[in-house]
Design an enzyme around this catalytic site. Structure first.
Site, mmCIF file in Angstrom:
data_model
loop_
_atom_site.group_PDB
_atom_site.id
_atom_site.type_symbol
_atom_site.label_atom_id
_atom_site.label_comp_id
_atom_site.label_asym_id
_atom_site.label_seq_id
_atom_site.Cartn_x
_atom_site.Cartn_y
_atom_site.Cartn_z
ATOM 1 N N CYS A 100 34.529 42.951 49.562
ATOM 2 C CA CYS A 100 33.791 44.219 49.930
ATOM 3 C C CYS A 100 32.464 44.074 50.617
ATOM 4 O O CYS A 100 32.267 44.679 51.523
ATOM 5 C CB CYS A 100 33.381 44.986 48.477
ATOM 6 S SG CYS A 100 32.393 46.567 48.663
ATOM 7 N N CYS A 200 33.157 46.655 42.958
ATOM 8 C CA CYS A 200 32.291 47.339 43.885
ATOM 9 C C CYS A 200 32.073 48.538 44.323
ATOM 10 O O CYS A 200 33.137 48.823 44.970
ATOM 11 C CB CYS A 200 32.456 46.169 45.146
ATOM 12 S SG CYS A 200 31.463 46.695 46.568
#
Length: 395
Positions: A100, A200
């Site tokens: 991410c 995330c």
């Protein structure tokens, strides 16, 4: 005045990061990333992005900075979620947080920020950026956060020089209690907010249920391998090269050839990962069972009793050349070179002594002590002191 876009997540860390930058005289813009609204993959109801974006907005209002939301859910699905499914399907265990940062926050998000005329992108990560000069050229360092308890540099281990050149980490010199104290003094809505757990920017995910949306359950057997199985005490063959010896250390054991006993059933080998203890639902063993290997082709999970089972430990791992990533490109090894480092194979693991060996085919990371549950798909990161030099995907 330099312009900085802060990724305001609705948490206390990014809130204080934005405040500190404003205090330092930057022109600050708050941007909230919306990374999820795919109802086909239901997630537990604790998907807090609405509440988070609202908190981020209130923080921006309090600090007097412009604020907007950007919808990155399409890119997030393609680059993170689809990748996760694919990796689990292959029997590997990806790390979505590292991805991410590399693919979303410091790529897609960074490009949006730069299109808004930003000089930098800032996040609330507990890590620091250093700059050194060599031969008249600036080199960026990724350094551990001052708070050893919260250091998040591991999650940024795939960043490049180009990404670090545009990154700021305002809270890297602070501890978590100091960050909360600043937020309290400013009376920010996020001051007492709990840290987000889970993926995330998605929120809490119960992984097996999440994976079952795309990976169909498939009943298979759980096999227990005894700790005294002959495979663990075999004499090592004579090797003609170091590379051969390391390959032997890093290899996957073929448990089909090892006598074991069937102790239960599972709903799909691709839902399990090495070192896992929960979710096996097998009772009656003297010590807890741990997953020592998964075979997604044959749909078998191999387990062993206790966290000292020899099947959990290996001294070496391999990284393919195209998965070797140097943050410090100036220190990258050439074929035939080696380097002593401190390394970790997962977040929060204490750093371990190791040596990197670069060969034609890729790099071996050879540890001084055997490591538990080295897992394909995860990232190994290597350090000198408090600087991360590079990282790679465990093959």
């Amino acid at each position: 005045m330099k312009r900085v876009v802060v990724g305001l997540s609705g948490g206390v860390d990014s809130s204080v990061a934005a405040y500190l930058l404003k205090e330092q005289g930057y022109e600050v813009i708050g941007l909230f990333m919306k990374n999820w609204h795919d109802d086909s993959v239901t997630i537990s109801n604790e998907c807090p992005w609405l509440e988070d974006s609202n908190d981020a907005l209130l923080v921006a209002e309090k600090l007097g900075i412009p604020f907007q939301t950007v919808d990155l859910s399409e890119q997030y699905k393609e680059k993170i979620v689809d990748y996760m499914f694919h990796e689990y399907e292959q029997g590997r265990t990806p790390n979505p947080d590292v991805l991410c940062n590399r693919e979303i926050k410091f790529d897609v998000f960074m490009k949006i920020a730069l299109s808004l005329g930003a000089d930098y992108v800032a996040t609330g990560h507990y890590c620091r950026r250093g700059i050194i000069e060599e031969n008249g050229k600036e080199i960026y360092q990724l350094l551990a956060g001052k708070d050893g308890n919260k250091d998040q540099s591991y999650f940024l281990c795939q960043l490049s020089q180009e990404q670090l050149a545009k990154a700021l980490f305002p809270i890297g010199e602070l501890t978590k209690p100091e960050v909360r104290e600043i937020a309290s003094q400013l009376d920010l809505i996020t001051a007492e907010k709990k840290d987000s757990q889970g993926l995330c920017f998605i929120g809490k995910v119960r992984l097996p249920e999440f994976l079952q949306q795309k990976l169909q359950p498939k009943e298979g057997i759980i096999v227990e391998i005894p700790a005294d199985a002959p495979i663990y005490s075999e004499e090592k063959p004579n090797f003609s090269s170091e590379e051969e010896a390391f390959a032997h250390e890093a290899r996957r054991i073929n448990y089909l050839q090892v006598p074991g006993k069937v102790v239960g059933k599972h709903q799909g080998a691709h839902y399990f990962t090495k070192g896992q203890r929960k979710g096996l639902n097998v009772g009656g063993t003297k010590e807890a069972l741990f997953v020592i290997e998964t075979d997604v082709d044959k749909n078998i999970i191999y387990t062993g009793q206790g966290n000292n089972h020899p099947g959990l430990f290996k001294k070496a791992l391999f990284i393919k050349n195209d998965e070797v990533h140097w943050i410090r490109e100036d220190l990258a090894l050439k074929v035939g070179e080696k380097m002593g480092v401190m390394a970790r194979i997962r977040y929060r693991q204490p750093l371990q002594k190791a040596t990197l060996h670069q060969f034609e085919t890729g790099m071996y990371v050879v540890f001084n002590e055997p490591q538990s549950a080295i897992t394909e798909g995860q990232f190994v990161a290597w350090h000198k002191d408090d600087e991360i030099l590079g990282s790679g995907v465990i093959t």
